[in-house]
Design a protein around this motif. Structure first.
Motif, PDB file in Angstrom:
ATOM      1  N   SER A  93       2.208 -11.242 -19.309  1.00  0.00           N
ATOM      2  CA  SER A  93       2.267 -11.449 -17.775  1.00  0.00           C
ATOM      3  C   SER A  93       2.999 -10.938 -17.077  1.00  0.00           C
ATOM      4  O   SER A  93       3.246 -10.404 -16.098  1.00  0.00           O
ATOM      5  CB  SER A  93       1.874 -12.982 -17.541  1.00  0.00           C
ATOM      6  N   ALA A  94       4.563 -11.319 -17.477  1.00  0.00           N
ATOM      7  CA  ALA A  94       5.692 -10.981 -16.927  1.00  0.00           C
ATOM      8  C   ALA A  94       5.755  -9.298 -16.840  1.00  0.00           C
ATOM      9  O   ALA A  94       6.286  -8.933 -16.008  1.00  0.00           O
ATOM     10  CB  ALA A  94       6.975 -11.502 -17.580  1.00  0.00           C
ATOM     11  N   ASN A  95       5.426  -8.748 -18.033  1.00  0.00           N
ATOM     12  CA  ASN A  95       5.626  -7.243 -18.026  1.00  0.00           C
ATOM     13  C   ASN A  95       4.329  -6.728 -16.943  1.00  0.00           C
ATOM     14  O   ASN A  95       4.848  -5.685 -16.339  1.00  0.00           O
ATOM     15  CB  ASN A  95       5.188  -6.733 -19.528  1.00  0.00           C
ATOM     16  N   LYS A  96       3.308  -7.176 -16.833  1.00  0.00           N
ATOM     17  CA  LYS A  96       2.212  -6.773 -16.022  1.00  0.00           C
ATOM     18  C   LYS A  96       2.839  -6.916 -14.605  1.00  0.00           C
ATOM     19  O   LYS A  96       2.664  -5.842 -13.802  1.00  0.00           O
ATOM     20  CB  LYS A  96       0.984  -7.601 -15.919  1.00  0.00           C
ATOM     21  N   ALA A  97       3.481  -8.046 -14.353  1.00  0.00           N
ATOM     22  CA  ALA A  97       4.000  -8.467 -12.921  1.00  0.00           C
ATOM     23  C   ALA A  97       5.133  -7.314 -12.637  1.00  0.00           C
ATOM     24  O   ALA A  97       5.330  -7.011 -11.726  1.00  0.00           O
ATOM     25  CB  ALA A  97       4.624  -9.706 -12.847  1.00  0.00           C
ATOM     26  N   THR A  98       6.097  -6.957 -13.423  1.00  0.00           N
ATOM     27  CA  THR A  98       7.107  -5.981 -13.309  1.00  0.00           C
ATOM     28  C   THR A  98       6.391  -4.655 -13.117  1.00  0.00           C
ATOM     29  O   THR A  98       6.860  -3.895 -12.076  1.00  0.00           O
ATOM     30  CB  THR A  98       7.649  -6.112 -14.795  1.00  0.00           C
ATOM     31  N   THR A  99       5.322  -4.273 -13.755  1.00  0.00           N
ATOM     32  CA  THR A  99       4.827  -2.854 -13.782  1.00  0.00           C
ATOM     33  C   THR A  99       4.204  -2.976 -12.257  1.00  0.00           C
ATOM     34  O   THR A  99       4.502  -1.797 -11.725  1.00  0.00           O
ATOM     35  CB  THR A  99       3.655  -2.648 -14.764  1.00  0.00           C
ATOM     36  N   GLU A 100       3.378  -3.975 -11.839  1.00  0.00           N
ATOM     37  CA  GLU A 100       3.033  -3.706 -10.422  1.00  0.00           C
ATOM     38  C   GLU A 100       3.848  -3.741  -9.363  1.00  0.00           C
ATOM     39  O   GLU A 100       3.735  -3.078  -8.331  1.00  0.00           O
ATOM     40  CB  GLU A 100       1.886  -5.053 -10.383  1.00  0.00           C
ATOM     41  N   ALA A 101       4.915  -4.666  -9.614  1.00  0.00           N
ATOM     42  CA  ALA A 101       6.133  -4.632  -8.636  1.00  0.00           C
ATOM     43  C   ALA A 101       6.779  -3.093  -8.767  1.00  0.00           C
ATOM     44  O   ALA A 101       7.366  -2.588  -7.459  1.00  0.00           O
ATOM     45  CB  ALA A 101       7.316  -5.506  -8.831  1.00  0.00           C
ATOM     46  N   ASP A 102       7.052  -2.381  -9.696  1.00  0.00           N
ATOM     47  CA  ASP A 102       7.702  -1.257  -9.708  1.00  0.00           C
ATOM     48  C   ASP A 102       6.717  -0.104  -9.107  1.00  0.00           C
ATOM     49  O   ASP A 102       7.142   0.731  -8.302  1.00  0.00           O
ATOM     50  CB  ASP A 102       7.694  -0.732 -11.333  1.00  0.00           C
ATOM     51  N   LEU A 103       5.353  -0.370  -9.250  1.00  0.00           N
ATOM     52  CA  LEU A 103       4.346   0.567  -8.720  1.00  0.00           C
ATOM     53  C   LEU A 103       4.556   0.346  -7.218  1.00  0.00           C
ATOM     54  O   LEU A 103       4.371   1.228  -6.308  1.00  0.00           O
ATOM     55  CB  LEU A 103       2.947   0.626  -9.271  1.00  0.00           C
ATOM     56  N   ARG A 104       4.348  -0.966  -6.532  1.00  0.00           N
ATOM     57  CA  ARG A 104       4.433  -1.243  -5.049  1.00  0.00           C
ATOM     58  C   ARG A 104       5.962  -0.546  -4.500  1.00  0.00           C
ATOM     59  O   ARG A 104       5.589   0.063  -3.433  1.00  0.00           O
ATOM     60  CB  ARG A 104       4.350  -2.571  -4.995  1.00  0.00           C
ATOM     61  N   GLN A 105       6.731  -0.705  -5.306  1.00  0.00           N
ATOM     62  CA  GLN A 105       8.168  -0.117  -5.018  1.00  0.00           C
ATOM     63  C   GLN A 105       8.218   1.280  -4.609  1.00  0.00           C
ATOM     64  O   GLN A 105       8.738   1.820  -3.655  1.00  0.00           O
ATOM     65  CB  GLN A 105       9.390  -0.674  -5.734  1.00  0.00           C
ATOM     66  N   ASN A 106       7.569   2.031  -5.646  1.00  0.00           N
ATOM     67  CA  ASN A 106       7.393   3.484  -5.747  1.00  0.00           C
ATOM     68  C   ASN A 106       6.522   3.997  -4.634  1.00  0.00           C
ATOM     69  O   ASN A 106       6.720   5.215  -3.938  1.00  0.00           O
ATOM     70  CB  ASN A 106       6.994   3.922  -7.148  1.00  0.00           C
ATOM     71  N   ALA A 107       5.416   3.243  -4.640  1.00  0.00           N
ATOM     72  CA  ALA A 107       4.364   3.829  -3.444  1.00  0.00           C
ATOM     73  C   ALA A 107       5.004   3.504  -1.984  1.00  0.00           C
ATOM     74  O   ALA A 107       4.898   4.301  -1.134  1.00  0.00           O
ATOM     75  CB  ALA A 107       3.120   2.864  -3.511  1.00  0.00           C
ATOM     76  N   SER A 108       5.784   2.540  -1.504  1.00  0.00           N
ATOM     77  CA  SER A 108       6.515   2.393  -0.603  1.00  0.00           C
ATOM     78  C   SER A 108       7.546   3.354  -0.146  1.00  0.00           C
ATOM     79  O   SER A 108       7.479   3.977   0.839  1.00  0.00           O
ATOM     80  CB  SER A 108       7.289   1.157  -0.611  1.00  0.00           C
ATOM     81  N   LEU A 109       8.269   3.603  -1.275  1.00  0.00           N
ATOM     82  CA  LEU A 109       9.154   4.844  -1.243  1.00  0.00           C
ATOM     83  C   LEU A 109       8.388   6.108  -0.798  1.00  0.00           C
ATOM     84  O   LEU A 109       8.792   6.749   0.095  1.00  0.00           O
ATOM     85  CB  LEU A 109       9.960   4.937  -2.632  1.00  0.00           C
ATOM     86  N   VAL A 110       7.358   6.381  -1.534  1.00  0.00           N
ATOM     87  CA  VAL A 110       6.894   7.610  -1.161  1.00  0.00           C
ATOM     88  C   VAL A 110       5.853   7.628   0.110  1.00  0.00           C
ATOM     89  O   VAL A 110       6.110   8.742   0.810  1.00  0.00           O
ATOM     90  CB  VAL A 110       5.594   7.975  -2.363  1.00  0.00           C
ATOM     91  N   MET A 111       5.326   6.694   0.489  1.00  0.00           N
ATOM     92  CA  MET A 111       4.907   6.394   1.905  1.00  0.00           C
ATOM     93  C   MET A 111       5.990   6.599   2.990  1.00  0.00           C
ATOM     94  O   MET A 111       5.775   7.162   4.033  1.00  0.00           O
ATOM     95  CB  MET A 111       4.148   5.376   1.930  1.00  0.00           C
ATOM     96  N   GLU A 112       7.079   6.005   2.858  1.00  0.00           N
ATOM     97  CA  GLU A 112       8.237   5.988   3.929  1.00  0.00           C
ATOM     98  C   GLU A 112       8.643   7.467   3.869  1.00  0.00           C
ATOM     99  O   GLU A 112       8.822   8.066   4.752  1.00  0.00           O
ATOM    100  CB  GLU A 112       9.291   5.231   3.302  1.00  0.00           C
ATOM    101  N   THR A 113       8.719   8.303   2.741  1.00  0.00           N
ATOM    102  CA  THR A 113       9.299   9.404   2.875  1.00  0.00           C
ATOM    103  C   THR A 113       8.227  10.295   3.451  1.00  0.00           C
ATOM    104  O   THR A 113       8.877  11.355   4.380  1.00  0.00           O
ATOM    105  CB  THR A 113       9.633   9.976   1.494  1.00  0.00           C
ATOM    106  N   ILE A 114       6.951  10.459   3.363  1.00  0.00           N
ATOM    107  CA  ILE A 114       5.915  11.175   3.871  1.00  0.00           C
ATOM    108  C   ILE A 114       6.025  10.899   5.302  1.00  0.00           C
ATOM    109  O   ILE A 114       5.838  11.602   6.097  1.00  0.00           O
ATOM    110  CB  ILE A 114       4.738  10.975   3.072  1.00  0.00           C
ATOM    111  N   SER A 115       5.948   9.717   5.700  1.00  0.00           N
ATOM    112  CA  SER A 115       5.951   9.241   7.022  1.00  0.00           C
ATOM    113  C   SER A 115       7.223   9.829   7.816  1.00  0.00           C
ATOM    114  O   SER A 115       7.077  10.085   8.964  1.00  0.00           O
ATOM    115  CB  SER A 115       5.969   7.770   7.199  1.00  0.00           C
ATOM    116  N   ARG A 116       8.486   9.684   7.122  1.00  0.00           N
ATOM    117  CA  ARG A 116       9.652  10.355   7.972  1.00  0.00           C
ATOM    118  C   ARG A 116       9.290  11.783   8.183  1.00  0.00           C
ATOM    119  O   ARG A 116       9.764  12.208   9.223  1.00  0.00           O
ATOM    120  CB  ARG A 116      10.614  10.031   7.046  1.00  0.00           C
TER     121      ARG A 116
END
Length: 142
Positions: free
Chosen positions: A36-59
């Motif tokens: 469960s901890a590994n799954k939560a870490t994976t989801e947090a990593d995906l959310r962080q990467n998605a946020s970075l990509v969207m911010e870059t595209i938006s800018r």
């Protein structure tokens, strides 16, 4: 008759059996917590990467003057008539190497684009795999 001190074989076998059952249950719970901890870490990593990509595209979109996504890739022009040189969006270097990016642009006009981002994380075990989809509509400032 003299009393013998110690435990009988049956008593020792019962205690060993109980300890074995408790260890089995305890280890199973431990492994579930780790997964469960590994799954939560994976989801947090995906959310962080998605946020970075969207911010870059938006800018980048907001800095441009005209958008073109007809060819399946987003081109950002500095001119208002979508001619001349353009800035391509390249976000692959922003994310971890085991994350696959899929960008689609289902709706776009020269001044606005809807970006649909899907990130898929691959791994050898199921607790290290995951995906996230994010959609955002971005408008050019100029």
């Amino acid at each position: 008759m003299a009393m013998k001190k110690g435990f009988s074989l049956v008593e020792l076998m019962v205690v060993i059996g109980i300890i074995g059952v408790l260890l089995t249950v305890g280890m199973n719970l431990f492994f579930q917590v780790v997964m469960s901890a590994n799954k939560a870490t994976t989801e947090a990593d995906l959310r962080q990467n998605a946020s970075l990509v969207m911010e870059t595209i938006s800018r980048e979109v907001r800095k441009g003057s005209c958008l073109d996504a007809a060819s399946g890739s987003l081109k950002i022009y500095t001119t208002t008539d979508c001619s001349g040189t353009f800035t391509p969006i390249n976000v692959a270097q922003l994310v971890s190497p085991n994350i696959i990016i899929t960008l689609t642009y289902p709706v776009f006009t020269p001044k606005q684009v809807t970006v649909q981002l899907r990130l898929d994380k691959t791994g050898s075990r199921s607790d290290f795999q995951g995906s996230i989809t994010e959609t955002q509509t971005i408008t050019v400032r100029n």
